[in-house]
Design an enzyme around this catalytic site. Structure first.
Site, PDB file in Angstrom:
ATOM      1  N   ASP A 125      91.247   0.225  38.788  1.00  0.00           N
ATOM      2  CA  ASP A 125      92.377  -0.190  39.618  1.00  0.00           C
ATOM      3  C   ASP A 125      93.363   0.950  39.847  1.00  0.00           C
ATOM      4  O   ASP A 125      93.315   1.986  39.182  1.00  0.00           O
ATOM      5  CB  ASP A 125      93.109  -1.405  39.005  1.00  0.00           C
ATOM      6  CG  ASP A 125      93.111  -1.382  37.473  1.00  0.00           C
ATOM      7  OD1 ASP A 125      93.082  -0.266  36.905  1.00  0.00           O
ATOM      8  OD2 ASP A 125      93.133  -2.449  36.854  1.00  0.00           O
ATOM      9  N   ASN A 159      96.886 -12.350  29.445  1.00  0.00           N
ATOM     10  CA  ASN A 159      96.542 -13.545  30.230  1.00  0.00           C
ATOM     11  C   ASN A 159      95.060 -13.579  30.598  1.00  0.00           C
ATOM     12  O   ASN A 159      94.629 -14.406  31.394  1.00  0.00           O
ATOM     13  CB  ASN A 159      97.404 -13.615  31.501  1.00  0.00           C
ATOM     14  CG  ASN A 159      97.131 -12.475  32.480  1.00  0.00           C
ATOM     15  OD1 ASN A 159      96.349 -11.574  32.181  1.00  0.00           O
ATOM     16  ND2 ASN A 159      97.755 -12.501  33.639  1.00  0.00           N
ATOM     17  N   HIS A 214      93.380 -11.112  32.119  1.00  0.00           N
ATOM     18  CA  HIS A 214      92.932 -10.332  33.278  1.00  0.00           C
ATOM     19  C   HIS A 214      92.055  -9.165  32.833  1.00  0.00           C
ATOM     20  O   HIS A 214      92.254  -8.594  31.754  1.00  0.00           O
ATOM     21  CB  HIS A 214      94.094  -9.895  34.195  1.00  0.00           C
ATOM     22  CG  HIS A 214      94.985  -8.814  33.672  1.00  0.00           C
ATOM     23  ND1 HIS A 214      96.337  -8.782  33.911  1.00  0.00           N
ATOM     24  CD2 HIS A 214      94.732  -7.688  32.945  1.00  0.00           C
ATOM     25  CE1 HIS A 214      96.859  -7.709  33.359  1.00  0.00           C
ATOM     26  NE2 HIS A 214      95.907  -7.024  32.760  1.00  0.00           N
ATOM     27  N   GLU A 221      93.757 -11.202  38.188  1.00  0.00           N
ATOM     28  CA  GLU A 221      94.678 -12.122  37.529  1.00  0.00           C
ATOM     29  C   GLU A 221      94.102 -13.543  37.565  1.00  0.00           C
ATOM     30  O   GLU A 221      93.128 -13.801  38.294  1.00  0.00           O
ATOM     31  CB  GLU A 221      96.038 -12.087  38.255  1.00  0.00           C
ATOM     32  CG  GLU A 221      96.722 -10.711  38.263  1.00  0.00           C
ATOM     33  CD  GLU A 221      97.393 -10.351  36.930  1.00  0.00           C
ATOM     34  OE1 GLU A 221      96.969 -10.836  35.867  1.00  0.00           O
ATOM     35  OE2 GLU A 221      98.357  -9.547  36.961  1.00  0.00           O
TER      36      GLU A 221
HETATM   37  C1  F6R Z   1      93.934  -1.121  33.541  1.00  0.00           C
HETATM   38  C2  F6R Z   1      93.414  -2.479  33.587  1.00  0.00           C
HETATM   39  C3  F6R Z   1      94.095  -3.610  32.887  1.00  0.00           C
HETATM   40  C4  F6R Z   1      94.414  -3.269  31.422  1.00  0.00           C
HETATM   41  C5  F6R Z   1      95.148  -4.437  30.770  1.00  0.00           C
HETATM   42  C6  F6R Z   1      95.494  -4.136  29.330  1.00  0.00           C
HETATM   43  O1  F6R Z   1      93.104  -0.250  34.251  1.00  0.00           O
HETATM   44  O2  F6R Z   1      92.437  -2.699  34.244  1.00  0.00           O
HETATM   45  O3  F6R Z   1      93.279  -4.742  32.917  1.00  0.00           O
HETATM   46  O4  F6R Z   1      93.230  -2.998  30.753  1.00  0.00           O
HETATM   47  O5  F6R Z   1      96.310  -4.739  31.479  1.00  0.00           O
HETATM   48  O6  F6R Z   1      96.417  -3.112  29.285  1.00  0.00           O
HETATM   49  P1  F6R Z   1      96.842  -2.430  27.887  1.00  0.00           P
HETATM   50  O7  F6R Z   1      95.674  -1.657  27.433  1.00  0.00           O
HETATM   51  O8  F6R Z   1      98.006  -1.556  28.255  1.00  0.00           O
HETATM   52  O9  F6R Z   1      97.190  -3.548  26.977  1.00  0.00           O
END
Ligand code: F6R
Length: 237
Positions: free
Chosen positions: A67, A128, A130, A135
């Site tokens: 992303d 959550n 994702h 989402e």
């Molecule tokens: C980032 C991504 C998100 C993160 C998720 C967890 O490229 O795809 O899904 O993996 O938000 O983020 P952290 O590792 O900061 O808890």
């Protein structure tokens, strides 16, 4: 889904690093799917250390990140391009032209397909559920597209990366879809720390896809490893 529990975040990240190195050594022209966020940072640091020590050859590797925020220039310190350059790409011998991010100009899923598909996809997970920025509400058939980030994600990312300032966090991003992720040959999801415990518990109990908990899509894939440290490992593992 195979769950693995490690005693601490370093050992969990060491495992992820080893899997990435094994993939590159087995197939030097590997296509990797990569994640950003706080979770994979230790794994990327370990990959950099490995490169300095063992000169693992990344010259033929291609990477596709999950992303990218919409509205931040790529040289912004919080853009995911900046993150990847800073944490990994600038410190290994990858050809920067072989490192891709979704944007308004590329047909990302076609591009991935043209390169032969992702051999190994690394994922983090939001509290959550994702994966990427898929989402709750994301469809199993979703491909790379522009998505709206939910309030909870914006708040968490503001606290972690934008000094708590919600107004600085973009509310849209391009993200690979659930179908794009499931097209990878192998998937490793890494979760660290107590804040992910409840999420891991939910994933552990998953029996079928539920769009309100997007990571449940992983139940549809044959080769998924979930790597947890002791703090977030589900009870019963
Ligand atoms: C980032 C991504 C998100 C993160 C998720 C967890 O490229 O795809 O899904 O993996 O938000 O983020 P952290 O590792 O900061 O808890």
């Amino acid at each position: 889904m195979k769950f693995l529990k490690f005693n601490n975040s370093h050992l969990a990240s060491e495992f992820v690093k080893e899997q990435i190195i094994k993939q590159i050594k087995t197939k030097p022209e590997s296509i990797l799917g990569l994640a950003t966020g706080s979770t994979p940072i230790i794994s990327y640091n370990l990959l950099v250390q490995d490169f300095q020590k063992n000169k693992t050859n990344w010259s033929k590797v291609k990477t596709f990140n999950l992303d990218e925020y919409i509205g931040l220039p790529t040289n912004h310190i919080q853009s995911y391009r900046y993150f990847m350059n800073d944490n990994l790409f600038n410190h290994i011998n990858i050809d920067i032209n072989n490192t891709y991010f979704p944007n308004s100009k590329n047909d990302y899923d076609k591009l991935i397909e043209k390169e032969g598909g992702i051999d190994l996809q690394i994922l983090g997970i939001g509290t959550n559920g994702h994966i990427g920025f898929n989402e709750p509400g994301s469809k199993l058939t979703s491909l790379t597209r522009a998505v709206d980030l939910v309030e909870q994600t914006i708040k968490i990312n503001a606290d972690k990366f934008f000094n708590g300032n919600i107004s600085l966090v973009p509310n849209k991003a391009f993200s690979m879809g659930l179908a794009s992720i499931l097209a990878a040959k192998k998937i490793i999801l890494i979760a660290l720390g107590n804040s992910k415990k409840e999420t891991m518990q939910k994933l552990f109990k998953t029996k079928e896809f539920n769009s309100n908990f997007p990571a449940s899509a992983l139940i549809k894939h044959k080769d998924v490893i979930i790597v947890c440290d002791k703090e977030c490992a589900p009870d019963g593992l």
